[in-house]
Design a protein around this motif. Structure first.
Motif, short mmCIF file in Angstrom:
data_model
loop_
_atom_site.label_atom_id
_atom_site.label_comp_id
_atom_site.label_asym_id
_atom_site.label_seq_id
_atom_site.Cartn_x
_atom_site.Cartn_y
_atom_site.Cartn_z
N THR A 1 0.85 -1.18 0.00
CA THR A 1 0.00 0.00 0.00
C THR A 1 0.89 1.24 0.00
O THR A 1 1.98 1.25 0.57
N VAL A 2 0.38 2.29 -0.66
CA VAL A 2 1.13 3.54 -0.78
C VAL A 2 0.18 4.70 -0.49
O VAL A 2 -0.91 4.76 -1.05
N GLY A 3 0.60 5.60 0.38
CA GLY A 3 -0.14 6.82 0.64
C GLY A 3 0.49 7.98 -0.12
O GLY A 3 1.71 8.13 -0.12
N VAL A 4 -0.36 8.80 -0.77
CA VAL A 4 0.16 9.85 -1.64
C VAL A 4 -0.64 11.14 -1.44
O VAL A 4 -1.86 11.10 -1.20
N ALA A 5 0.03 12.26 -1.58
CA ALA A 5 -0.62 13.58 -1.64
C ALA A 5 -0.28 14.21 -2.98
O ALA A 5 0.75 13.89 -3.59
N SER A 6 -1.14 15.11 -3.46
CA SER A 6 -0.79 15.85 -4.67
C SER A 6 0.35 16.80 -4.32
O SER A 6 0.46 17.28 -3.19
N PRO A 7 1.24 17.11 -5.28
CA PRO A 7 2.51 17.75 -4.93
C PRO A 7 2.48 19.24 -4.64
O PRO A 7 3.51 19.81 -4.32
N GLU A 8 1.31 19.88 -4.74
CA GLU A 8 1.32 21.34 -4.58
C GLU A 8 1.42 21.77 -3.12
O GLU A 8 1.70 22.94 -2.84
N GLY A 9 1.19 20.86 -2.18
CA GLY A 9 1.18 21.24 -0.77
C GLY A 9 2.57 21.37 -0.16
O GLY A 9 3.57 20.98 -0.75
N ASP A 10 2.61 21.92 1.04
CA ASP A 10 3.84 21.99 1.80
C ASP A 10 4.35 20.57 2.08
O ASP A 10 3.56 19.69 2.43
#
Length: 201
Positions: free
Chosen positions: A75-84
């Motif tokens: 499993t992989v957790g990801v955020a979109s890259p625009e955040g801090d």
């Protein structure tokens, strides 16, 4: 007769139970999508629940067959890259935890055998989604930046097409990478091997 049925079952699994087949390896991936800055599992959002039910029906069916080797469950957790970056790390871990709860609610696969990864911003996944969308303005230039540019990728993307490329990605691509995903690989070789013919008397 039993071995022949197992062979047929395995072949049917190859067709029905996976989105990717390499030789005798079945692989499938489920993505659970999240709203911006959220780690709440929203069942209706982008058909999360329906896709999860379908995925785990296949996964559980495969794992119920005696003799199959599960090569990987990740499993992989990801955020979109625009955040801090610090916030992205927090939100991606929270999304991975939400997916972990989904897994526990839908499967009895041992948690100790699942590999958990936190990627914060997954530029590789972003490149895949951009590459699959023919409507991205200046797509090849955007892919070059995403894959190869070593500086501030977002600042660089903003210079392409007077910002049109980046804002298309922001509105249309980022929602597809605000996610956590689970991938499994199962080896069907123990079932697929065609049984030896029985010599006739």
């Amino acid at each position: 007769m039993v071995s022949r049925l197992r062979y047929i079952l395995a072949c049917l699994m190859l067709v029905a139970f996976s989105t990717s087949v390499r030789a005798q390896i079945v692989e499938d991936t489920l993505r659970i999508y999240f709203h911006k800055e959220s780690a709440i599992y929203n069942r209706p959002y982008r058909d999360n629940e329906a896709r999860a039910e379908e995925f785990f029906a296949k996964f559980n069916a495969l794992n119920s067959v005696s003799g199959l080797a599960t090569l990987k469950v990740e499993t992989v957790g990801v955020a979109s890259p625009e955040g801090d970056p610090a916030f992205n790390e927090i939100i991606s871990k929270a999304r991975m935890a939400a997916l972990r709860r989904v897994i526990r609610s839908k499967s009895e696969f041992p948690d100790s055998l699942i590999r958990y990864k936190n990627l914060r911003a997954d530029w590789g996944e972003l490149a895949k989604v951009v590459d699959a969308d023919d409507n991205v303005p200046n797509k090849q230039r955007a892919l070059e930046i995403i894959r190869n540019y070593e500086g501030d990728k977002i600042a660089k993307l903003l210079t392409v097409g007077w910002g049109k490329t980046y804002w298309y990605i922001y509105h249309n691509i980022y929602p597809k990478v605000r996610a956590a995903r689970i991938t499994y690989q199962v080896d069907l070789s123990s079932l697929i091997a065609e049984p030896e013919p029985v010599p006739e008397d």
